[in-house]
Design a protein around this motif. Structure first.
Motif, PDB file in Angstrom:
ATOM      1  N   GLU A  95       0.945  -0.854   0.154  1.00 60.33           N
ATOM      2  CA  GLU A  95      -0.220   0.505  -0.625  1.00 60.33           C
ATOM      3  C   GLU A  95       1.380   0.828  -0.150  1.00 60.33           C
ATOM      4  O   GLU A  95       1.947   0.909   0.788  1.00 60.33           O
ATOM      5  N   SER A  96       0.782   2.464  -0.663  1.00 56.61           N
ATOM      6  CA  SER A  96       1.272   3.462  -0.871  1.00 56.61           C
ATOM      7  C   SER A  96       1.246   4.898  -0.229  1.00 56.61           C
ATOM      8  O   SER A  96      -0.052   4.075   0.829  1.00 56.61           O
ATOM      9  N   THR A  97       2.427   5.014   1.048  1.00 55.50           N
ATOM     10  CA  THR A  97       1.474   6.030   1.942  1.00 55.50           C
ATOM     11  C   THR A  97       2.940   7.206   1.968  1.00 55.50           C
ATOM     12  O   THR A  97       4.520   6.597   1.033  1.00 55.50           O
TER      13      THR A  97
ATOM     14  N   THR B 273       6.772   5.495   2.771  1.00 56.81           N
ATOM     15  CA  THR B 273       6.919   4.336   1.755  1.00 56.81           C
ATOM     16  C   THR B 273       7.088   4.832   0.670  1.00 56.81           C
ATOM     17  O   THR B 273       7.796   3.900  -0.299  1.00 56.81           O
TER      18      THR B 273
ATOM     19  N   LEU C 281       5.362   5.096  -3.525  1.00 54.71           N
ATOM     20  CA  LEU C 281       4.277   5.296  -4.279  1.00 54.71           C
ATOM     21  C   LEU C 281       4.933   3.319  -4.919  1.00 54.71           C
ATOM     22  O   LEU C 281       5.781   3.439  -4.880  1.00 54.71           O
ATOM     23  N   VAL C 282       3.920   3.158  -4.143  1.00 59.94           N
ATOM     24  CA  VAL C 282       4.139   0.847  -4.678  1.00 59.94           C
ATOM     25  C   VAL C 282       3.126   1.059  -6.245  1.00 59.94           C
ATOM     26  O   VAL C 282       2.048   1.086  -6.231  1.00 59.94           O
TER      27      VAL C 282
ATOM     28  N   HIS D 166       1.531  -1.174  -9.191  1.00 61.30           N
ATOM     29  CA  HIS D 166       1.354  -2.128  -8.629  1.00 61.30           C
ATOM     30  C   HIS D 166       1.777  -3.693 -10.178  1.00 61.30           C
ATOM     31  O   HIS D 166       0.815  -4.601  -9.931  1.00 61.30           O
TER      32      HIS D 166
END
Length: 126
Positions: free
Chosen positions: A1-3, A6, A8-9, A11
């Motif tokens: 999950e992006s936070t 952390t 941008l994730v 997918h």
């Protein structure tokens, strides 16, 4: 999950096969296109080969490719907007060579449907 901590994730990703480098990206809102109404939002991707690609992110496919404006270099900025008080829509664009312009929307690749002019940010010294 992006936070925020952390970042941008990603997918998934989709590679667009091209011999040219992308120069701009914009959303194209659902407008009448080729006499068929598309309820989907498309992505407009321009490249240094003066092409404008319409990419459908849901289908992960390029649905159309057009020749964009060729004066002033490749498009660097673009936005689709609807004209106030009418059903007409346009693509406003800018290049790195101080050219700004309009193209009739939906695009059809016809150079006669584009207009561009030199937009000087300061006075011209004679």
């Amino acid at each position: 999950e992006s936070t925020p901590s952390t970042g941008l994730v990603i997918h998934s990703h989709h590679d667009l096969v091209s011999d040219h480098t992308p120069t701009a990206l914009s959303f194209a809102p659902p407008l009448q296109y080729f006499k068929h109404h598309s309820p989907r939002t498309l992505l407009l991707i321009t490249d240094d080969g003066f092409k404008v690609k319409m990419f459908d992110p849901d289908a992960k496919a390029v649905v159309a490719v057009f020749l964009g404006p060729t004066f002033g270099g490749p498009l660097q900025q673009l936005i689709v907007f609807k004209a106030p008080g009418s059903d007409d829509a346009f693509l406003a664009y800018a290049t790195a060579a101080r050219i700004v312009g309009l193209s009739a929307w939906p695009m059809d690749g016809d150079p006669a449907h584009n207009v561009g002019l030199i937009a000087h940010p300061a006075a011209i010294n004679a």
